[in-house]
Scaffold this active site. Structure first.
Site, PDB file in Angstrom:
ATOM      1  N   LYS A  34      -2.593  36.250  22.439  1.00 56.42           N
ATOM      2  CA  LYS A  34      -2.100  37.422  23.171  1.00 56.42           C
ATOM      3  C   LYS A  34      -0.563  37.437  23.209  1.00 56.42           C
ATOM      4  O   LYS A  34       0.046  37.707  24.224  1.00 56.42           O
ATOM      5  CB  LYS A  34      -2.678  37.452  24.578  1.00 56.42           C
ATOM      6  CG  LYS A  34      -4.196  37.479  24.576  1.00 56.42           C
ATOM      7  CD  LYS A  34      -4.768  37.904  25.882  1.00 56.42           C
ATOM      8  CE  LYS A  34      -6.274  37.930  25.901  1.00 56.42           C
ATOM      9  NZ  LYS A  34      -6.932  38.551  24.803  1.00 56.42           N
ATOM     10  N   CYS A  35       0.034  37.178  22.064  1.00 55.66           N
ATOM     11  CA  CYS A  35       1.476  37.030  21.946  1.00 55.66           C
ATOM     12  C   CYS A  35       2.003  38.077  20.967  1.00 55.66           C
ATOM     13  O   CYS A  35       1.283  38.517  20.072  1.00 55.66           O
ATOM     14  CB  CYS A  35       1.774  35.617  21.424  1.00 55.66           C
ATOM     15  SG  CYS A  35       3.503  35.265  21.054  1.00 55.66           S
ATOM     16  N   GLY A  36       3.247  38.448  21.122  1.00 59.48           N
ATOM     17  CA  GLY A  36       3.861  39.368  20.179  1.00 59.48           C
ATOM     18  C   GLY A  36       3.901  38.818  18.764  1.00 59.48           C
ATOM     19  O   GLY A  36       3.994  39.570  17.796  1.00 59.48           O
ATOM     20  N   THR A  38       1.366  37.002  17.515  1.00 60.67           N
ATOM     21  CA  THR A  38      -0.023  36.768  17.106  1.00 60.67           C
ATOM     22  C   THR A  38      -0.340  37.315  15.715  1.00 60.67           C
ATOM     23  O   THR A  38      -1.093  36.673  14.972  1.00 60.67           O
ATOM     24  CB  THR A  38      -1.001  37.333  18.160  1.00 60.67           C
ATOM     25  OG1 THR A  38      -0.773  36.638  19.388  1.00 60.67           O
ATOM     26  CG2 THR A  38      -2.448  37.155  17.754  1.00 60.67           C
TER      27      THR A  38
END
Length: 181
Positions: A34-36, A38
């Site tokens: 859930k990361c930019g 990802t």
């Protein structure tokens, strides 16, 4: 001490010796779903598919230390990676990659290759730097992992030869990987 002295946990909780990867070129990366950053899973999988026949292995280590961007269970993480990015490389058990509870492997990796800064040409570099300065200034101290998708390149002899921050896209590693294969 070498990379091959470490034993890590698979996403099913089984112990796996990194000695099993002797003779392979490795990319070891801490991940989050859930990361930019990802979407880097896609490029990591592309690298794996392109070079696995020549001896490349990619080892993913999910971590929830950075703004809780990996909240799922080990099984949920594995399913997310497979369904959304077609990941077929090894995803290990979730664990810490910085601080006093960091997995010994990541303590070793950061001692071997220190932080050299973010790639200023990356569109998210200034954003990441600012977010860290404002919300997690302690993350900027020393050589510890700064955020998700820090990548370490290991040669066939087990030497940690390079470190790439989240602001380096996995595709940019291709030339370095080819030199080691």
């Amino acid at each position: 001490m070498s990379i091959y002295d470490f034993v890590v946990k698979t996403n099913k909780g089984e112990e796996k010796s990194l000695a099993d990867y002797k003779g392979k070129v490795l990319v070891i990366v801490n991940t989050a779903s859930k990361c930019g950053f990802t979407p880097q899973f896609k490029e990591l999988q592309d690298l794996y598919m392109k070079y696995k026949g020549q001896g490349l292995e990619i080892l993913g280590f999910p971590c929830n230390q950075f703004a809780e961007q990996e909240p799922g269970s080990n099984a949920e993480v594995q399913e997310f990676c497979r369904l959304n990015y077609g990941v077929t490389f090894q995803i290990f058990a979730k664990g810490d990659v910085r601080g006093e509870n960091a997995q010994p492997l990541f303590q070793y990796l950061t001692r071997q290759q220190g932080f050299k800064g973010f790639d200023p040409a990356h569109p998210n570099a200034a954003l990441l730097q600012k977010a860290l300065e404002e919300h997690f200034p302690e993350y900027l101290e020393g050589d510890s992992i700064k955020w998700n998708f820090t990548k370490f390149l290991v040669d066939r002899e087990g030497k940690v030869v390079a470190r790439f921050e989240p602001t380096t896209e996995p595709s940019a590693l291709a030339g370095e990987i080819e030199k080691l294969l």
